[in-house]
Design a protein around this motif. Sequence first.
Motif, PDB file in Angstrom:
ATOM      1  N   ALA A  86       0.827  -1.209   0.000  1.00  0.00           N
ATOM      2  CA  ALA A  86       0.000   0.000   0.000  1.00  0.00           C
ATOM      3  C   ALA A  86       0.860   1.257   0.000  1.00  0.00           C
ATOM      4  O   ALA A  86       0.560   2.228  -0.702  1.00  0.00           O
ATOM      5  CB  ALA A  86      -0.921  -0.004   1.214  1.00  0.00           C
ATOM      6  N   GLY A 127       2.092   1.968  -3.473  1.00  0.00           N
ATOM      7  CA  GLY A 127       1.015   2.471  -4.320  1.00  0.00           C
ATOM      8  C   GLY A 127       0.659   3.919  -4.027  1.00  0.00           C
ATOM      9  O   GLY A 127       0.503   4.729  -4.942  1.00  0.00           O
ATOM     10  N   PHE A 128       0.551   4.271  -2.756  1.00  0.00           N
ATOM     11  CA  PHE A 128       0.216   5.648  -2.384  1.00  0.00           C
ATOM     12  C   PHE A 128       1.360   6.614  -2.710  1.00  0.00           C
ATOM     13  O   PHE A 128       1.111   7.779  -3.012  1.00  0.00           O
ATOM     14  CB  PHE A 128      -0.140   5.726  -0.897  1.00  0.00           C
ATOM     15  N   ALA A 144       0.940   7.780  -6.138  1.00  0.00           N
ATOM     16  CA  ALA A 144      -0.244   8.618  -6.367  1.00  0.00           C
ATOM     17  C   ALA A 144      -0.222   9.916  -5.571  1.00  0.00           C
ATOM     18  O   ALA A 144      -1.198  10.670  -5.593  1.00  0.00           O
ATOM     19  CB  ALA A 144      -1.507   7.824  -5.999  1.00  0.00           C
ATOM     20  N   ASP A 177      -6.672  10.637  -6.600  1.00  0.00           N
ATOM     21  CA  ASP A 177      -6.337   9.214  -6.635  1.00  0.00           C
ATOM     22  C   ASP A 177      -6.110   8.674  -5.232  1.00  0.00           C
ATOM     23  O   ASP A 177      -6.507   7.554  -4.914  1.00  0.00           O
ATOM     24  CB  ASP A 177      -5.077   8.990  -7.477  1.00  0.00           C
ATOM     25  N   HIS A 219      -9.395   8.160  -3.531  1.00  0.00           N
ATOM     26  CA  HIS A 219     -10.066   7.018  -4.160  1.00  0.00           C
ATOM     27  C   HIS A 219      -9.501   5.700  -3.635  1.00  0.00           C
ATOM     28  O   HIS A 219     -10.251   4.781  -3.268  1.00  0.00           O
ATOM     29  CB  HIS A 219      -9.903   7.095  -5.677  1.00  0.00           C
ATOM     30  N   TYR A 220      -8.177   5.597  -3.593  1.00  0.00           N
ATOM     31  CA  TYR A 220      -7.541   4.355  -3.158  1.00  0.00           C
ATOM     32  C   TYR A 220      -7.745   4.106  -1.661  1.00  0.00           C
ATOM     33  O   TYR A 220      -7.871   2.953  -1.236  1.00  0.00           O
ATOM     34  CB  TYR A 220      -6.056   4.374  -3.495  1.00  0.00           C
ATOM     35  N   LYS A 256     -11.246   2.820  -1.321  1.00  0.00           N
ATOM     36  CA  LYS A 256     -11.309   1.468  -1.874  1.00  0.00           C
ATOM     37  C   LYS A 256     -10.665   0.465  -0.920  1.00  0.00           C
ATOM     38  O   LYS A 256     -11.215  -0.614  -0.658  1.00  0.00           O
ATOM     39  CB  LYS A 256     -10.601   1.429  -3.228  1.00  0.00           C
ATOM     40  N   ALA A 257      -9.499   0.837  -0.366  1.00  0.00           N
ATOM     41  CA  ALA A 257      -8.805  -0.051   0.570  1.00  0.00           C
ATOM     42  C   ALA A 257      -9.633  -0.249   1.834  1.00  0.00           C
ATOM     43  O   ALA A 257      -9.736  -1.376   2.345  1.00  0.00           O
ATOM     44  CB  ALA A 257      -7.435   0.535   0.919  1.00  0.00           C
ATOM     45  N   SER A 259      -4.999   0.788   7.485  1.00  0.00           N
ATOM     46  CA  SER A 259      -5.118   1.087   6.055  1.00  0.00           C
ATOM     47  C   SER A 259      -4.858   2.555   5.757  1.00  0.00           C
ATOM     48  O   SER A 259      -4.515   2.921   4.629  1.00  0.00           O
ATOM     49  CB  SER A 259      -6.518   0.699   5.552  1.00  0.00           C
ATOM     50  N   ALA A 303      -1.150   5.322   3.576  1.00  0.00           N
ATOM     51  CA  ALA A 303      -1.596   6.426   2.724  1.00  0.00           C
ATOM     52  C   ALA A 303      -0.962   7.730   3.179  1.00  0.00           C
ATOM     53  O   ALA A 303      -0.427   8.507   2.365  1.00  0.00           O
ATOM     54  CB  ALA A 303      -3.123   6.538   2.759  1.00  0.00           C
TER      55      ALA A 303
END
Length: 204
Positions: free
Chosen positions: A72, A75-76, A79, A85, A88-89, A92-93, A146, A150
């Motif tokens: 994670a 990915g963050f 973005a 984004d 959004h993620y 979603k997570a 989660s 981020a």
Amino acid sequence: YYDEDCVGAGGDIIHFGVTNTVDGFVESLVLQGDSLIVGKLLGKEPTGIYFVAKDLAWLPMRKIADIVNPLAFAGFSRAQHNPGDVVHYVLKAATMISMVAFPVFLGLSSISKELVSVVLGEKWLEVIEPITILAPFGALMMLGLSLEPAVKGIGLPIFNLYYRILTLVFLVIGIVIGSGWGLFGVVVGVAAAFALAFFAQLVI
């Protein structure tokens, strides 16, 4: 030759690293300090029961977090320059984790008696009640986890540190107040502390 961009970037990297280091230290206090405090307040036997109960109740959270958090964070990080984004993620997570976490932890709470009897044996029956209380809060903690990658991925680990310090404060208060009612009070105090910390994390 003096390059302000390079110096600024270097300062950001140092700040990021120092913040993460301090955050890791405070996290270790959150994860291990509770048992030390319980030991001082209640003694050896209740501390052993508390430690085993917490370990079993939140075992799925630790195992999943070890796998998910590094992925994670990467990915963050990619973005971070697109706030839309990131939001959004995160949503979603959180949705995906909720679909897994709540059934798992509520299920664990509901079968705590059978689980303890099979895995630990009859001599550990006192662990059942603490697991029953603590397990559902593992779902909230997983949701909180989660959010951490981020925040770190977009370069703001200081907010994770704020959250960790608040968690530690709530935890100490919950244990000290709860100890007046023995192990049951401590377990309720710990559960309440992590619940308050989760909602504080959302505000931060």
